[in-house]
Write a protein that holds these residues in place. Structure first.
Motif, PDB file in Angstrom:
ATOM      1  N   ARG A   1     -13.943 -31.788 -23.374  1.00  0.00           N
ATOM      2  CA  ARG A   1     -14.744 -31.957 -22.159  1.00  0.00           C
ATOM      3  C   ARG A   1     -13.855 -32.448 -21.039  1.00  0.00           C
ATOM      4  O   ARG A   1     -12.866 -33.135 -21.269  1.00  0.00           O
ATOM      5  N   ALA A   2     -14.241 -32.124 -19.830  1.00  0.00           N
ATOM      6  CA  ALA A   2     -13.500 -32.618 -18.670  1.00  0.00           C
ATOM      7  C   ALA A   2     -13.662 -34.134 -18.590  1.00  0.00           C
ATOM      8  O   ALA A   2     -14.730 -34.671 -18.845  1.00  0.00           O
ATOM      9  N   ASN A   3     -12.581 -34.816 -18.249  1.00  0.00           N
ATOM     10  CA  ASN A   3     -12.602 -36.266 -18.135  1.00  0.00           C
ATOM     11  C   ASN A   3     -12.866 -36.620 -16.675  1.00  0.00           C
ATOM     12  O   ASN A   3     -11.960 -36.570 -15.851  1.00  0.00           O
ATOM     13  N   VAL A   4     -14.093 -36.992 -16.351  1.00  0.00           N
ATOM     14  CA  VAL A   4     -14.448 -37.275 -14.967  1.00  0.00           C
ATOM     15  C   VAL A   4     -13.870 -38.591 -14.466  1.00  0.00           C
ATOM     16  O   VAL A   4     -13.839 -38.825 -13.271  1.00  0.00           O
ATOM     17  N   SER A   5     -13.392 -39.429 -15.374  1.00  0.00           N
ATOM     18  CA  SER A   5     -12.836 -40.712 -14.945  1.00  0.00           C
ATOM     19  C   SER A   5     -11.313 -40.683 -14.820  1.00  0.00           C
ATOM     20  O   SER A   5     -10.702 -41.710 -14.548  1.00  0.00           O
ATOM     21  N   ARG A   6     -10.703 -39.492 -14.988  1.00  0.00           N
ATOM     22  CA  ARG A   6      -9.257 -39.374 -14.834  1.00  0.00           C
ATOM     23  C   ARG A   6      -8.870 -39.789 -13.420  1.00  0.00           C
ATOM     24  O   ARG A   6      -9.477 -39.360 -12.446  1.00  0.00           O
ATOM     25  N   GLY A   7      -7.862 -40.652 -13.295  1.00  0.00           N
ATOM     26  CA  GLY A   7      -7.396 -41.103 -11.990  1.00  0.00           C
ATOM     27  C   GLY A   7      -8.189 -42.269 -11.426  1.00  0.00           C
ATOM     28  O   GLY A   7      -7.960 -42.677 -10.300  1.00  0.00           O
TER      29      GLY A   7
END
Length: 168
Positions: free
Chosen positions: A88-94
């Motif tokens: 899954r895409a990691n929405v908390s990246r960055g």
């Protein structure tokens, strides 16, 4: 002020902190107790740091002019991880947050689109993140620090090329 009133005031203002230092720690918000209190004020609400990171990440991504979040190598590794089947895409990246008893501070690494006014985009990101985090968690956001790590040029490809389709 009576003892009962003082005790209720103390309970109302109480915010208990739980969890160990490190990733995934959570905060517990404690409300008033007793028969005279509203149902929504009875009990505790626990908000994990990762929840605030996701909220801030989604709010920042929605701002026009933001290409992606995260610094160079983090973006590259994240793009690889996002393309793994079942991933899954990691929405908390960055996004990094520090959550206290009643307040939160947010640090965000962004890549902006070429041609957008960076100061305006940063102000829009701040407004969006503050509004989303405060509305959804009830925490006061004391600061949102934004680091612009790169500018995405129109002729640049994303971190990884799109995989070719196996069927035609």
């Amino acid at each position: 002020m009576s003892d009962t009133t003082a005790t209720t005031a103390v309970r109302t203002a109480a915010v208990a902190r739980t969890g160990e230092a490190g990733e995934g720690r959570a905060r517990v918000l404690t409300g008033r107790t007793g028969a005279g209190t509203a149902p929504e004020e009875r009990g505790r609400t626990t908000i994990a740091d990762s929840v605030v990171e996701k909220i801030a990440g989604m709010a920042a991504r929605e701002v026009p002019g933001i290409h992606s979040l995260g610094a160079g190598m983090v973006r590259t590794l994240g793009a690889v991880r996002d393309r793994v089947p079942g991933g899954r895409a990691n929405v908390s990246r960055g996004v990094k947050v520090e959550v206290g008893e009643r307040q939160a501070a947010v640090d965000i690494d962004v890549v902006v689109e070429y041609g957008v006014p960076i100061a305006e985009v940063a102000a829009d990101v701040r407004s969006s993140v503050i509004a989303a985090v405060e509305r959804m968690t009830g925490l006061e956001v004391v600061e949102v620090n934004i680091a612009v790590d790169d500018v995405h040029l129109p002729d640049e490809q994303d971190d990884l090329p799109e995989p070719e389709s196996r069927v035609k």
